[in-house]
Scaffold this motif. Structure first.
Motif, short mmCIF file in Angstrom:
data_model
loop_
_atom_site.label_atom_id
_atom_site.label_comp_id
_atom_site.label_asym_id
_atom_site.label_seq_id
_atom_site.Cartn_x
_atom_site.Cartn_y
_atom_site.Cartn_z
N PRO A 20 -15.79 47.78 3.56
CA PRO A 20 -16.60 48.18 2.40
C PRO A 20 -18.06 48.46 2.75
O PRO A 20 -18.78 49.09 1.98
CB PRO A 20 -16.47 46.98 1.46
CG PRO A 20 -16.12 45.82 2.34
CD PRO A 20 -15.28 46.40 3.43
N ASP A 21 -18.50 47.97 3.92
CA ASP A 21 -19.88 48.22 4.33
C ASP A 21 -20.08 49.64 4.84
O ASP A 21 -21.23 50.10 4.99
CB ASP A 21 -20.30 47.23 5.42
CG ASP A 21 -19.38 47.29 6.64
OD1 ASP A 21 -18.15 47.45 6.47
OD2 ASP A 21 -19.89 47.16 7.78
N LEU A 22 -18.97 50.35 5.08
CA LEU A 22 -19.06 51.72 5.57
C LEU A 22 -18.58 52.67 4.48
O LEU A 22 -17.38 52.80 4.24
CB LEU A 22 -18.20 51.89 6.84
CG LEU A 22 -18.57 50.99 8.03
CD1 LEU A 22 -17.61 51.23 9.18
CD2 LEU A 22 -20.01 51.22 8.46
N VAL A 23 -19.52 53.30 3.80
CA VAL A 23 -19.20 54.21 2.70
C VAL A 23 -19.23 55.63 3.24
O VAL A 23 -20.30 56.17 3.55
CB VAL A 23 -20.18 54.06 1.53
CG1 VAL A 23 -19.78 54.97 0.38
CG2 VAL A 23 -20.24 52.60 1.08
N ARG A 24 -18.08 56.24 3.31
CA ARG A 24 -17.96 57.53 3.95
C ARG A 24 -18.85 58.58 3.27
O ARG A 24 -18.78 58.78 2.06
CB ARG A 24 -16.51 57.99 3.93
CG ARG A 24 -16.20 59.14 4.86
CD ARG A 24 -14.72 59.37 4.93
NE ARG A 24 -14.38 60.33 5.97
CZ ARG A 24 -13.14 60.67 6.30
NH1 ARG A 24 -12.12 60.13 5.64
NH2 ARG A 24 -12.92 61.56 7.25
N GLY A 25 -19.70 59.24 4.06
CA GLY A 25 -20.60 60.26 3.54
C GLY A 25 -21.92 59.71 3.02
O GLY A 25 -22.82 60.50 2.69
N TYR A 26 -22.05 58.38 2.97
CA TYR A 26 -23.27 57.80 2.41
C TYR A 26 -23.79 56.63 3.28
O TYR A 26 -24.42 55.71 2.78
CB TYR A 26 -23.03 57.32 0.98
CG TYR A 26 -22.67 58.45 0.05
CD1 TYR A 26 -23.65 59.19 -0.60
CD2 TYR A 26 -21.34 58.82 -0.14
CE1 TYR A 26 -23.33 60.24 -1.44
CE2 TYR A 26 -21.00 59.89 -0.97
CZ TYR A 26 -22.00 60.59 -1.61
OH TYR A 26 -21.68 61.65 -2.43
N VAL A 27 -23.49 56.68 4.57
CA VAL A 27 -23.91 55.62 5.48
C VAL A 27 -25.40 55.73 5.77
O VAL A 27 -25.93 56.82 6.01
CB VAL A 27 -23.11 55.68 6.80
CG1 VAL A 27 -23.68 54.69 7.82
CG2 VAL A 27 -21.63 55.37 6.55
N GLY A 28 -26.09 54.61 5.75
CA GLY A 28 -27.50 54.55 6.14
C GLY A 28 -27.70 53.38 7.08
O GLY A 28 -26.95 52.38 7.01
N PRO A 29 -28.68 53.44 7.97
CA PRO A 29 -28.85 52.37 8.96
C PRO A 29 -29.37 51.07 8.36
O PRO A 29 -29.15 50.00 8.93
CB PRO A 29 -29.87 52.96 9.94
CG PRO A 29 -30.65 53.94 9.13
CD PRO A 29 -29.68 54.52 8.14
N GLN A 30 -30.07 51.14 7.20
CA GLN A 30 -30.59 49.93 6.58
C GLN A 30 -29.42 49.14 5.98
O GLN A 30 -28.59 49.67 5.27
CB GLN A 30 -31.63 50.28 5.49
CG GLN A 30 -31.12 50.97 4.25
CD GLN A 30 -30.79 52.45 4.44
OE1 GLN A 30 -30.83 52.97 5.53
NE2 GLN A 30 -30.45 53.12 3.34
N GLY A 31 -29.33 47.91 6.36
CA GLY A 31 -28.26 47.07 5.83
C GLY A 31 -26.98 47.10 6.64
O GLY A 31 -26.01 46.44 6.28
N LEU A 32 -26.94 47.84 7.73
CA LEU A 32 -25.74 47.87 8.58
C LEU A 32 -25.80 46.68 9.53
O LEU A 32 -26.25 46.78 10.67
CB LEU A 32 -25.67 49.17 9.38
CG LEU A 32 -25.18 50.42 8.66
CD1 LEU A 32 -25.10 51.59 9.64
CD2 LEU A 32 -23.80 50.20 8.04
N GLU A 33 -25.33 45.55 9.07
CA GLU A 33 -25.49 44.31 9.84
C GLU A 33 -24.40 44.14 10.91
O GLU A 33 -24.62 43.47 11.91
CB GLU A 33 -25.48 43.10 8.90
CG GLU A 33 -26.66 43.12 7.91
CD GLU A 33 -26.61 41.94 6.96
OE1 GLU A 33 -25.62 41.16 7.04
OE2 GLU A 33 -27.54 41.79 6.16
N LYS A 34 -23.23 44.72 10.68
CA LYS A 34 -22.12 44.50 11.59
C LYS A 34 -21.86 45.69 12.52
O LYS A 34 -20.85 45.73 13.20
CB LYS A 34 -20.84 44.22 10.79
CG LYS A 34 -20.94 42.98 9.90
CD LYS A 34 -19.64 42.79 9.12
CE LYS A 34 -19.73 41.57 8.21
NZ LYS A 34 -18.48 41.39 7.42
#
Length: 564
Positions: free
Chosen positions: A329-343
């Motif tokens: 759920p942390d990877l939203v296809r087409g709407y990924v941003g580097p902020q908040g990508l902890e894993k």
């Protein structure tokens, strides 16, 4: 006395039309002119004229390698798998490697390159520093199971190659051997008449540190390189490094979330917001040895997967698929941003420098964020230059806009260092009586590739146009047809041979003068001598194949002109 080759006895068949499957100039002309014949996909038979060209290139290579002290050997092409397993390249080469078993079930391969075997030979033969330095080379057939063999002899499953290897006890010795090869390669390609560029390169599966490619500019080339019009910088696009520095990001406001429905691509996002793509941050998800990694580049640039793979080698890099988003759920296809990508590990191109602000995904469906500042709102694990280089990108050396061109790789030189010596424990007894680890260089020239590169660079709308050093003959004598003309053509050919010129004479009966002239231009020998309408007077026509200049001369004058 040089050889006279009579076309009435030569195994040759010229074609008026291009082969149906031919896409590149060298493929079309080498087949049409009777130099090569396709045996199977990526496998070629070298016919008599083609073999002469191949041997002439081989001779030049051999002479220049001998001149720097190289010693020629010949290693087997059929090799046991164990040395390549020890180096890791048995797996690293993947499907490119031809693998086979003997009747006992032992595993073998057809050699794509021979670093491992040369290292073992030197380990067996050299035990003291007194045995080094040494340069060994071979000119041999190599094998690679190309998925899509194409471009004629340019990209085949088997090919002729000169590979040489230097062995030294010191880094200074390696550097000297490297420069010796560099100088020899320059002389080789100048003698062959190849327009070439020396560019910085990456080592790839070969390993090692310093690496340069010799490229022959040609539209059919599969390599892309850049050069600077203002300085001497030149590099393979995979070796170009962008120099970026941090900027002051304090002027940017806080992160602001934006409603951006139905904008999963850079194009739709830029259109929706009315901003240039360069203001956005593109985040490409890949798998590195199975682990999902995000790669950030400016929205108006593409990720060079080859470049990324070189940076991360020997890890395997592949694109994610729809299945990889399941349970994430942390990877939203087409709407990924580097902020908040902890894993997720985040790699960025240097253009995403600390302090730069971007519009990027907000990690929510239909949401993006602006004023996302590198170093403030997200951290970059590794900065790697991974964008596809474009014309106009700044030169790393002087800042001028770079030019991008296509070329054929004809040579590559590497300072391997101690990679293979470490794998096979290649030591010699040093001057102090203690073991010293040997350091290596690896140096390759594509001999059959050079044939294709010359064809691409020198051909014109009439056919091939070989430089004299590599041409199958020095002079192509054409008998226009009648008995008197044929008699004169054969007599002139013998006289030319007697003074050391290699002669191809078209003495075919029943072939029209027009066909003979067309074939002479197609075959591409540098000088064409025609015994024609003034044969009874002992006058012939001498034509320069490249310039088209013609002049009528007596036989003695023609011989003098050709031997001048």
């Amino acid at each position: 006395m040089a050889q006279v080759q009579r076309m009435s006895r030569l195994m040759i068949k010229t074609l008026r039309d291009d082969p149906a499957d031919a896409e590149t100039l060298n493929h079309k002309l080498l087949v049409r002119a009777g130099y090569v014949r396709r045996t199977a996909a990526g496998i070629w038979t070298w016919l008599p004229l083609g073999k002469k060209v191949l041997e002439n290139i081989t001779r030049v290579v051999r002479e220049e390698m001998d001149a720097i002290g190289g010693q020629e050997v010949l290693l087997p092409a059929l090799l046991p798998k164990e040395p390549y397993e020890a180096s890791g390249r048995y797996e690293e080469y993947g499907d490119l490697l031809f693998r086979l078993q003997d009747r006992k079930g032992s595993d073998y391969l057809l050699g794509p390159t021979h670093e491992e075997i040369f290292t073992q030979v030197v380990k067996d033969m050299c035990s003291s520093y007194k045995d080094l330095p040494v340069i060994l080379y071979q000119i041999q057939t190599k094998y690679r199971d190309e998925a899509r063999p194409r471009a004629g002899v340019l990209r085949g499953r088997e090919f002729q190659m000169k590979d040489s290897y230097s062995f030294d006890t010191t880094d200074e010795g390696l550097a000297e051997a490297y420069q010796l090869h560099r100088g020899a390669y320059i002389r080789i390609f100048e003698r062959l008449g190849l327009d070439h560029r020396i560019v910085s390169a990456v080592s790839g599966a070969m390993g090692g540190s310093a690496s340069e490619e010799f490229l022959a500019p040609a539209p059919a080339g599969e390599d892309t390189f850049v050069d600077c019009p203002a300085c001497d910088y030149a590099a393979n696009t995979e070796a170009v490094i962008f120099n970026a520095t941090a900027v002051d990001g304090s002027e940017h406001g806080p992160v602001e979330e934006l409603d951006t429905p139905d904008t999963p691509t850079i194009e739709t996002l830029a259109g929706h917001l009315g901003v240039p793509a360069s203001a956005t941050l593109k985040n490409l998800l890949v798998k590195v040895d199975g682990e999902i990694v995000a790669v950030g580049v400016p929205g108006d640039r593409e990720v060079d997967l080859g470049k990324l793979g070189e940076h991360l080698a020997p890890a395997v890099v592949e694109l994610v698929t729809a299945e990889d988003f399941v349970g994430r759920p942390d990877l939203v296809r087409g709407y990924v941003g580097p902020q908040g990508l902890e894993k997720v590990r985040y790699i960025a191109d240097p253009r995403i420098a600390p302090g730069t602000a971007w519009i990027t995904g907000a990690n929510q469906e239909g949401k993006h964020a602006k004023n996302v500042v590198a170093g403030r709102d997200f951290e970059v694990s590794d900065y790697l230059d991974v964008v596809v280089v474009e014309a106009g990108d700044p030169c790393p050396k002087c800042g001028t806009g770079l030019q991008v061109d296509r070329a054929i790789e004809i040579g590559h030189i590497f300072q391997l260092g101690r990679k293979y010596a470490d794998i096979f424990s290649l030591d010699v007894l040093g001057q102090q009586g203690k073991p010293v680890r040997v350091t290596m260089g690896s140096y390759g020239i594509g001999v059959s590739r050079a044939v294709a590169a010359l064809a691409e660079q020198t051909a014109d709308d009439k056919g091939l146009c070989w430089p004299r050093e590599v041409a199958p003959a020095d002079v192509h004598v054409v008998a226009a047809g009648k008995a008197l003309q044929t008699e004169l053509a054969l007599d002139v050919s013998e006289k030319l041979s007697a003074v050391g010129l290699r002669v191809l004479v078209d003495d075919r009966a029943g072939v029209s003068p027009g066909v003979k002239f067309t074939d002479a231009e197609l075959i591409g020998v540098p000088k064409i001598l025609v015994a024609g309408r003034r044969s009874a007077e002992g006058v012939v026509e001498l034509k320069d194949r490249r310039t088209g200049e013609r002049e009528e001369l007596t036989v003695d004058e023609a011989i003098a002109r050709l031997t001048a």
